[in-house]
Scaffold this motif. Structure first.
Motif, PDB file in Angstrom:
ATOM      1  N   UNK A 170       0.828  -1.212   0.000  1.00 12.75           N
ATOM      2  CA  UNK A 170       0.000   0.000   0.000  1.00 12.75           C
ATOM      3  C   UNK A 170       0.862   1.263   0.000  1.00 12.75           C
ATOM      4  N   UNK A 171       1.949   1.261   0.779  1.00 10.65           N
ATOM      5  CA  UNK A 171       2.821   2.440   0.817  1.00 10.65           C
ATOM      6  C   UNK A 171       3.497   2.645  -0.532  1.00 10.65           C
ATOM      7  N   UNK A 231      -7.511   6.020  -0.385  1.00 11.14           N
ATOM      8  CA  UNK A 231      -7.990   4.661  -0.153  1.00 11.14           C
ATOM      9  C   UNK A 231      -7.417   3.741  -1.226  1.00 11.14           C
ATOM     10  N   UNK A 232      -6.919   2.569  -0.835  1.00 10.15           N
ATOM     11  CA  UNK A 232      -6.077   1.760  -1.714  1.00 10.15           C
ATOM     12  C   UNK A 232      -6.786   1.375  -3.014  1.00 10.15           C
ATOM     13  N   UNK A 233      -7.986   0.831  -2.911  1.00  8.38           N
ATOM     14  CA  UNK A 233      -8.657   0.348  -4.115  1.00  8.38           C
ATOM     15  C   UNK A 233      -9.043   1.496  -5.035  1.00  8.38           C
ATOM     16  N   UNK A 287      -5.389   5.664 -10.499  1.00  6.76           N
ATOM     17  CA  UNK A 287      -4.050   5.705 -11.095  1.00  6.76           C
ATOM     18  C   UNK A 287      -4.048   5.048 -12.466  1.00  6.76           C
ATOM     19  N   UNK A 288      -4.688   3.881 -12.575  1.00  6.95           N
ATOM     20  CA  UNK A 288      -4.741   3.201 -13.874  1.00  6.95           C
ATOM     21  C   UNK A 288      -5.592   3.985 -14.871  1.00  6.95           C
ATOM     22  N   UNK A 289      -6.653   4.625 -14.396  1.00  9.42           N
ATOM     23  CA  UNK A 289      -7.524   5.379 -15.295  1.00  9.42           C
ATOM     24  C   UNK A 289      -6.834   6.620 -15.849  1.00  9.42           C
ATOM     25  N   UNK A 293      -5.960  -5.448   5.560  1.00  9.22           N
ATOM     26  CA  UNK A 293      -5.166  -4.207   5.646  1.00  9.22           C
ATOM     27  C   UNK A 293      -5.267  -3.390   4.361  1.00  9.22           C
ATOM     28  N   UNK A 294      -5.623  -4.024   3.243  1.00  9.25           N
ATOM     29  CA  UNK A 294      -5.831  -3.250   2.018  1.00  9.25           C
ATOM     30  C   UNK A 294      -7.118  -2.434   2.096  1.00  9.25           C
TER      31      UNK A 294
END
Length: 547
Positions: free
Chosen positions: A141-142, A159-161, A167-169, A422-423
């Motif tokens: 995650x970091x 938030x991770x998801x 980021x991909x978008x 944790x994700x």
């Protein structure tokens, strides 16, 4: 008349300062300088990770050095901001410095109380699979949190998801300058780390030129974070002089030392004032997670390096040192700190002899705050992101999954629960992992291994200590096996191997009391109810080992 033994000094610094040798001074100076060159760029990077202004990373990097020199019992450990603690601070303080400083104060009070009450044993209930699951998930995650800075993207959710999706978008919006610089810094850091790990030790008999060359290479590899950040800053400054800036820069950092003042117990808000109790409610479970993880990280690092270098530590004293460091740190606007594995490794490899090396590190951070903050303006954020990623990637331990699969597959359950949750949220992962580990621990107590051997007598052997949750299970096992055998005119004999937690019986009477006595009588009483096939337990006078 026997000589009376002198009591050990209550203050750890008094144990080594009176016998301080002049030969230790150069090694402590070198180690403190090496750690300081690592601590300054990491402090800026970890403040960015915590979502706070960068100066708060420097504010958090010097008080722990001074306090641990006085109160610490491990010569190698250095206290300061870390990647794990910065991630937790980011989760519980809403990127507001007031919350972060108050969290440091309250965490220090909790740690100090635990040290005074000698409650360090509570850390033993956080199992290794939970720790490994948390640190491995935190590494991912970091690292992904810093991808946005490597690519030069802005306004990416934390938030991770959602972060992965955005980021991909928006990967098409990548800034070429930040991406090239960030990847170059990552490659340089990885190369210098590999070079240091493969650097052979120079023998004292080697020629002077060889030893000097070894020292130059070692210092370059050890201070790689500072050198990479310095190089990136020079590149950014050169572009600024030429009139163009392809990088996102750190920006202005206030110069000067922080004021020494107590943390604020209320905050001004647009619609009024946030009182103390509301701030505590907002931080919620973070008031338990942050101090416990800080203690766990510090004590684990201290034990590891003490074992490696042949000395002993006092865990309760380590709790006191960390608690005092966080409480005093909050008076200089520090967010929560803990032991740093990376900087502690640098300290140990530099040949530090005493905790006095921390004085040099703390002084170097203060000098940076007083005179060098104007130079930090030109540090690209991509370079700081590379420093963070380089520091946390080694925290991912893929080998623990293979090890537990071979050794004890049941421990994969808390490991995977912690890792996956944790994700979603860090606190959910840690709490769920501890709960699952507790359930597995209680199950092993309630259902101890029982081996039953049949022959002329029925031999029942317990593989662990007997506690009250296991009484019913033992009673049912004894009676079911006894009643399942062929009927005989004589009563079958049930021989129970005596184990440490089981009451000793003599002359047919239980010698234990309370729960132990109840445990000793329960099998006999239960089997006596089955009069069609009575069972007479005979208690072994010596322990019967399991085959």
């Amino acid at each position: 008349m026997p000589r009376s033994r002198c009591p050990r000094p209550a203050l750890p610094v008094l144990r080594w300062l009176p016998r301080y040798s002049r030969a230790w001074l150069p090694l402590d100076l070198l180690a403190g300088l090496a750690v300081g060159l690592t601590a300054v760029p990491q402090a800026l990077a970890y403040a960015e990770l915590a979502g706070l202004p960068l100066q708060y990373g420097l504010y958090s990097s010097f008080m722990g050095c001074f306090v641990y020199c006085l109160l610490g019992t491990a010569k190698d450990v250095t206290l300061g901001p870390t990647a794990i603690m910065s991630l937790l601070v980011s989760s519980y303080t809403f990127h507001q410095p007031g919350y972060a400083v108050l969290l440091a104060f309250l965490s220090g009070c909790i740690q100090l109380a635990m040290g005074l009450l000698r409650l360090g044993l509570l850390l033993d209930f956080i199992s290794c699979p939970v720790i490994k699951g948390f640190t491995s998930a935190a590494s991912i995650t970091i690292s992904f949190n810093q991808v946005k800075n490597i690519l030069g993207l802005q306004e990416i959710p934390r938030q991770f998801f959602l972060q992965v999706y955005e980021t991909l978008r928006r990967i098409g919006e990548t800034r070429a300058g930040d991406a090239v610089l960030g990847l170059s810094c990552l490659a340089a850091l990885a190369g210098l780390r590999a070079m240091k790990s493969r650097l052979p030790q120079a023998a004292p008999t080697e020629p002077l030129a060889v030893r000097i060359s070894y020292l130059i290479v070692w210092i370059t590899a050890t201070a790689r974070n500072a050198l990479v950040v310095l190089f990136a800053g020079l590149v950014a400054y050169s572009f600024q002089v030429l009139g163009s800036q392809p990088f996102r820069l750190t920006g202005s950092i206030p110069q000067g030392l922080p004021a020494f003042q107590p943390p604020r117990f209320s905050l001004a808000a647009p619609n009024g004032t946030v009182p103390f109790h509301s701030m505590v409610q907002d931080m919620g479970v973070g008031l338990a997670v942050v101090p416990l993880m800080g203690l766990l990280e510090t004590v684990a690092i201290a034990k590891a390096f003490a074992s490696q270098n042949g000395y002993r530590i006092d865990p309760d004293q380590e709790l006191l040192a960390l608690g005092v460091a966080n409480v005093l740190g909050s008076f200089v606007s520090s967010f929560p700190i803990t032991g740093s594995f990376g900087r502690t490794a640098v300290n140990a490899q530099s040949g530090v002899c005493t905790p006095a090396g921390g004085l040099v590190t703390g002084a170097l951070v203060l000098l940076s705050l007083a005179y060098l903050t104007s130079l930090f303006y030109y540090i690209p954020k991509a370079a700081l992101a590379a420093v963070i990623i380089s520091a946390v990637v080694p925290m991912f331990d893929a080998g623990i999954f293979r090890t537990l699969w071979r050794v004890k597959r049941l421990d994969l359950v808390p490991l995977c629960v912690t890792f996956l949750l944790c994700f979603w949220e860090v606190q959910y992962g840690i709490v769920a992992g501890v709960l699952v580990s507790g359930v597995l621990l209680l199950y092993s107590i309630a259902r101890p291994p029982i081996k039953v051997s049949e022959g002329s007598v029925l031999l029942v052997q317990l593989g662990s200590s007997l506690h009250f949750p296991a009484v019913e299970h033992l009673r049912d096992t004894v009676c079911s096996r006894a009643l399942a055998g062929p009927r005989s005119p004589s009563a079958p004999v049930c021989r129970l191997g005596r184990i440490p937690a089981f009451p000793q019986l003599g002359g047919g009477r239980a010698q234990g009391s309370g729960a132990g006595g109840q445990q000793g009588r329960a099998p006999h009483q239960h089997c006596r109810e089955h009069r069609a096939h009575p069972v007479r337990p005979v208690w072994a006078e010596r322990p019967v080992p399991l085959q």
